[in-house]
Design a protein around this motif. Structure first.
Motif: not given
Ligand code: ADP
Length: 976
Positions: A665, A695-697, A683-685, A724, A674, A700, A636-637, A633
């Protein structure tokens, strides 16, 4: 004394005296007179009869005397010598004798005189009348020596007397005289006009006197007395007749006299009585009057009465009593007055009280109505039980809850129990009795009630026990709440929950099945595309393959997430506790992630503190999963900057320690709103970033669950546009001293760390010639059994999967069918198979079932053992399936051309089938089925069907044998 006594009419006493006295005297007189008269009548009557008789007898005597006298005269006459001479000489007789006779006859009623001689010849006859001549019999009678008795002539008119004439002692003749009998009698019989005398000869009346006689008469017939020989001989009788009135006259006279005397006596006695009555009654009446007056006024003197006798004494007593009574009366009146006053006072008080009571009653009734209404609305009935009196009371609502008409019957504990559902009755009673007999103050319970309509209702009963000083129960007060609607709702909810759970279970099963089914081909895609990428390719091909490879990896990760998540949700996911090397784990992470970071031109660092212990006990696979997820993650972000992973010891004790990991990061960060929800599932962004990053949300959410399962927690701090920082902790065990570790276990575990979803594919494993660590399988032990031959080991494991994957289900149905021997056999086979591949837990579980089935320990216990074995088996099958997916076939079933009858294809298929069968590969079935078009004659068809049958029971060796024969039949010689 009552002054209002009815006044007695004056003179009553006197009248009574007179009446009674005179009636007594009168009655006595009447009785005496009556008796007297009866006696008189009787004696008079007797006397009159006697006097009549005496008269008759006197007459008889006189007649006798006269006849006797006549006979004497006749005798004298006969002795007269003149008569004899006259008779004897006969000369002068006529002159002389006639004279003599005439003299003799005169005055003697002699009417005829006969003189006869000795032979009866008449000598002289002289007569005044004309009596007949005497007949010879009379003459003979007259001539007898004896003195002849008198006769009466047959005509009854004459008395005939005769006498003989003798001279010189010889009868010279006789005299016969006729006397006028009636004339004689008329001289003798007295002339009396009241009595009639009659002289009778037989029934003939010779003479009778004249008298006035009515028909009411007395008649007396007499015969001559015994002394009257003459009359008796003549046969005369006498009859006397007298008129009765002649006899009665003197009687009547004496009665009249006596009656007159009686009347006079009655009058005198009445006068006497009147006087006596007046003398007696007057003083009494005076006494009465005085007593009455004295009673009325209390002053009038009663004495003296003036009689000077007992009455005077009585009057004195009356006087005394009246005075006493008067005094009592006065006192009583006073008391009555007092009492009346008191009563009036009490009465007014009572009236006030009654008013108050009425008011309270109205109030109470209103409250009762309110209470009843409240109970009705709440469906809450109440009751009260007075234990010593045994009296029970129910509220109206309780009657309703019991399905009864309010107050339709007398409440009792028994009746209440009778309304309780028969299945609950004993319990309800027991609870109540125990509470009452014990020292409880309250008790409650839920039970059912069956109303009069037969409908069961659920109620909640609640009661309080009142006890006296000694702790004895005196009263129980309780409520009964109708909770049927709530109960029904609960039931519905429970059903819904059960349905939801069932749906969730089915979903979970489906997910597990699906992911297993998907993961196998996914592994193939990943493995083969990875291998493919190592061959010579055009740029375009490489690009396509690269994308294919990455997408497949992403998809596999997603599936794993989903699977993990469903496992976590169902509580199926279990955390291992086995030894692992933390440094190796971090190195692996570093080498993997730094490649990714490099691809995005990011700096990537893993910063372990130098003092960290390297050997730990925990679930390395899950820890690695969390780290990979968070690091992924972060990369990715993050578009620029760095991603840093750090780890430190947060807490520590003798046997355990808490590790804290942080992944920081410099990425896009997250807004505060959020942060609170990102650990929730799905739950996703915002949409744009999601679209960009996919992603699937779930990542986490899974991570948080895993961390929590490992005894830790996870948190995040983040600033949008700055970056974060995810922090999580896990609890790990400290390793035991080396010599106590199971033989060789750890060294094998460390040969690859863990199974990887990305680079630990079958292909890679094969390439490296090593075995991954397989949870639930002691690979080292298994491999040792195969003489270290990995290929053989793999084949044996495949065979195990093929032959035993159904074992749990089979044992389940055998258990339910009670096929103990067969169950024992199947468990035995499973035990052996599992031991061979090193699945020791599974083998042990199978052994337990085998023994359980042998010892018949009971189905319930066996079911439990079976579920343990099932879990182990599932795990082993999953492990083997994941470690050795079926990617080793060079051609997939889908590659088989549809076009039949191509000999080259047939040869290729046969070779492929042989190879798959040798490897105990399940996909061999598809290849064998693809051979069907070539089985055109009967024999080859049967051969083909035989192969399918063997495949269906996973008998690959036999199938391989048949395949060689079948190939020869269809004209293909397979190379060895
Ligand atoms: P996904 O498989 O969609 O990534 P996660 O449960 O891993 O699902 O993450 C949920 C959401 O949390 C992501 O869609 C993103 O918006 C936010 N997120 C997770 N990790 C980070 C991060 N390191 N920086 C910013 N946003 C994050």
């Amino acid at each position: 004394m009552n002054p209002q006594a009815p006044s007695v009419p004056h003179g009553r006493l006197r009248r009574r005296y007179i009446l009674q006295f005179s009636s007594f005297v009168g009655a006595a007189l009447v009785l005496v007179l009556g008796l007297l008269q009866a006696d008189m009548v009787h004696s008079l009557r007797a006397r009159s009869v006697t006097s009549l008789e005496a008269r008759g007898l006197e007459l008889f005597e006189r007649v006798e005397t006269r006849i006797g006298f006549l006979r004497q005269n006749l005798e004298q006459f006969a002795r007269n010598p003149l008569v004899i001479n006259a008779l004897v000489e006969g000369t002068s007789r006529d002159a002389h004798l006639a004279q003599l006779v005439r003299n003799f006859a005169s005055g003697r009623h002699i009417v005829a005189f006969f003189l006869v001689n000795f032979d009866g010849a008449p000598l002289l006859l002289q007569r005044e009348e004309a009596p007949p001549n005497p007949d010879p019999a009379v003459i003979r009678h007259a001539l007898s020596w004896t003195r002849p008795a008198p006769l009466i002539d047959p005509g009854g008119r004459y008395l005939i007397l005769s006498h003989p004439l003798e001279s010189h002692h010889a009868i010279q003749g006789a005299m016969i005289v006729h006397v006028d009998f009636a004339g004689l009698l008329s001289e003798i019989v007295p002339g009396d006009r009241s009595v009639r005398h009659a002289v009778l000869l037989g029934d003939r009346v010779l003479y009778q006197t004249q008298a006035t006689i009515s028909t009411d008469r007395i008649e007396l017939t007499l015969s001559p007395p015994p002394g009257s020989a003459i009359l008796t001989r003549l046969g005369l009788r006498q009859r006397l007749t007298v008129d009765k009135s002649v006899l009665r006259a003197p009687i009547y006279e004496s009665i009249a006299n006596a009656t007159l005397l009686g009347l006079a006596l009655v009058i005198v006695s009445m006068l006497l009585a009147f006087r006596l009555g007046a003398k007696t009654a007057d003083p009494i009446l005076m006494l009465c009057r005085r007593v009455r007056l004295a009673t009325e006024d209390g002053t009038t003197a009663i004495t003296p009465v003036g009689t000077g006798d007992e009455l005077e004494e009585l009057a004195a007593i009356f006087e005394e009593r009246t005075r006493a009574l008067w005094a009592i009366r006065m006192e009583l009146e006073n008391r009555v007055l007092e009492r009346t006053e008191t009563l009036e006072r009490l009465n007014s008080e009572l009236e006030k009280e009654v008013l108050e009571r009425t008011r309270v009653e109205v109030e109470t009734r209103r409250h009762l109505e309110l209470l009843d209404q409240a109970q009705r609305i709440a469906h809450l009935g109440s009751w009260e039980w007075d234990l010593p009196a045994g009296m029970v009371q129910w509220s109206t609502e309780l009657f309703r809850i019991l399905g009864l008409r309010p107050h339709a019957l007398l409440p009792s504990h028994k009746r209440f129990l009778a309304a309780v559902h028969v299945d609950d009755r004993k319990r309800v009673n027991d609870v109540m009795e125990t509470a009452i007999r014990g020292d409880a103050l309250e008790f409650e319970q839920e039970f059912r009630i069956v109303g009069a309509d037969g409908q069961a209702r659920f109620v909640f009963g609640n009661a309080r026990i009142d006890r006296d000083d000694k702790g004895e129960p005196v009263r129980v007060t309780g409520t009964v709440l109708d909770i049927t609607p709530r109960k029904m709702l609960e039931d519905e909810l429970r059903r819904a929950k059960e349905q939801a759970e069932e749906a969730s279970r089915i979903k979970g099963e489906f997910l597990a099945n699906m992911s297993h089914e998907i993961r196998t081909p996914m592994n193939a895609i990943i493995g083969f595309s990875h291998l493919c990428l190592r061959t010579a390719l055009t740029t375009r091909q490489r690009d396509y393959l690269q994308k294919l490879y990455l997408s497949a990896n992403g998809m596999l990760r997603m599936i794993n997430d989903i699977l993990d998540f469903s496992d976590i949700e169902e509580g199926k996911l279990q955390i291992e506790r086995i030894g692992f090397d933390l440094e190796e784990l971090l190195v692996g992470l570093d080498s993997l992630m730094s490649v990714k970071a490099m691809e995005k031109s990011l700096a990537f660092k893993v910063e372990p503190r130098v003092e960290l212990p390297l050997q730990l006990v925990g679930d390395a696979v899950r820890l690695r999963q969390v780290l990979l997820n968070l690091t992924n993650n972060a990369i990715k972000f993050t578009d620029q900057g760095e991603v840093v992973v750090s780890v430190e010891v947060a807490e520590e004790d003798a046997s355990e320690m808490m590790l804290r990991f942080a992944i920081r990061d410099t990425g896009i960060g997250m807004p505060p709103e959020q942060l609170s929800i990102i650990f929730d599932k799905f739950q996703q962004g915002d949409a744009s970033s999601t679209r960009r990053h996919g992603g699937t949300g779930l990542g986490l959410a899974v991570s948080r669950s895993l961390v929590e399962l490992m005894g830790g927690s996870v948190g995040v701090e983040s600033t949008p546009g700055v970056g974060s920082r995810f922090v999580f902790t896990v609890r790990c065990g400290k390793p035991l001293p080396v010599e106590t570790l199971p033989d060789g276990e750890d060294s094998l575990l460390l040969c690859d760390g863990s199974m990887s979803t990305e680079e630990g594919t079958a292909a890679e494993v094969e390439a490296r010639g090593t075995l991954p660590t397989l949870p639930g399988i002691n690979t080292r032990a298994g491999l040792r059994g195969m003489g270290g031959d990995v290929t053989l080991y793999r084949r044996v494991m495949n065979k195990f999967v093929i032959t035993q994957s159904d074992a749990a289900r089979l044992m389940g149905s055998l258990l339910e069918a009670r096929e103990w021997l067969e169950l024992e056999r199947v468990a035995h086979t499973l035990k052996g198979g599992a031991a061979t591949i090193g699945a020791m837990d599974l083998s042990h579980a199978a052994l337990q079932i085998e023994h359980g089935a042998r010892d018949r320990i009971g189905r319930k216990s066996l079911r439990q053992l079976l579920s343990v074995a099932e879990r182990h088996l599932e795990k082993v099958l999953l492990t083997i399936g994941a470690a050795f997916p079926e990617p080793r076939r060079e051609t997939k079933p889908g590659d088989i051309p549809d076009r039949a009858f191509d000999p080259a294809e047939l040869v290729a298929l046969l070779a492929q089938a042989r190879e798959l069968l040798r490897n105990f590969d399940v996909s061999s079935e598809a290849v064998i089925r693809a051979l069907e078009p070539w089985a055109r004659d009967k024999e080859s068809r049967e051969g083909w069907q035989g192969m399918i049958r063997h495949l269906e029971v996973y008998d690959y060796d036999k199938c391989l044998e048949l395949l060689s024969q079948w190939a020869a039949r269809v004209g293909v010689t397979l190379e060895p």
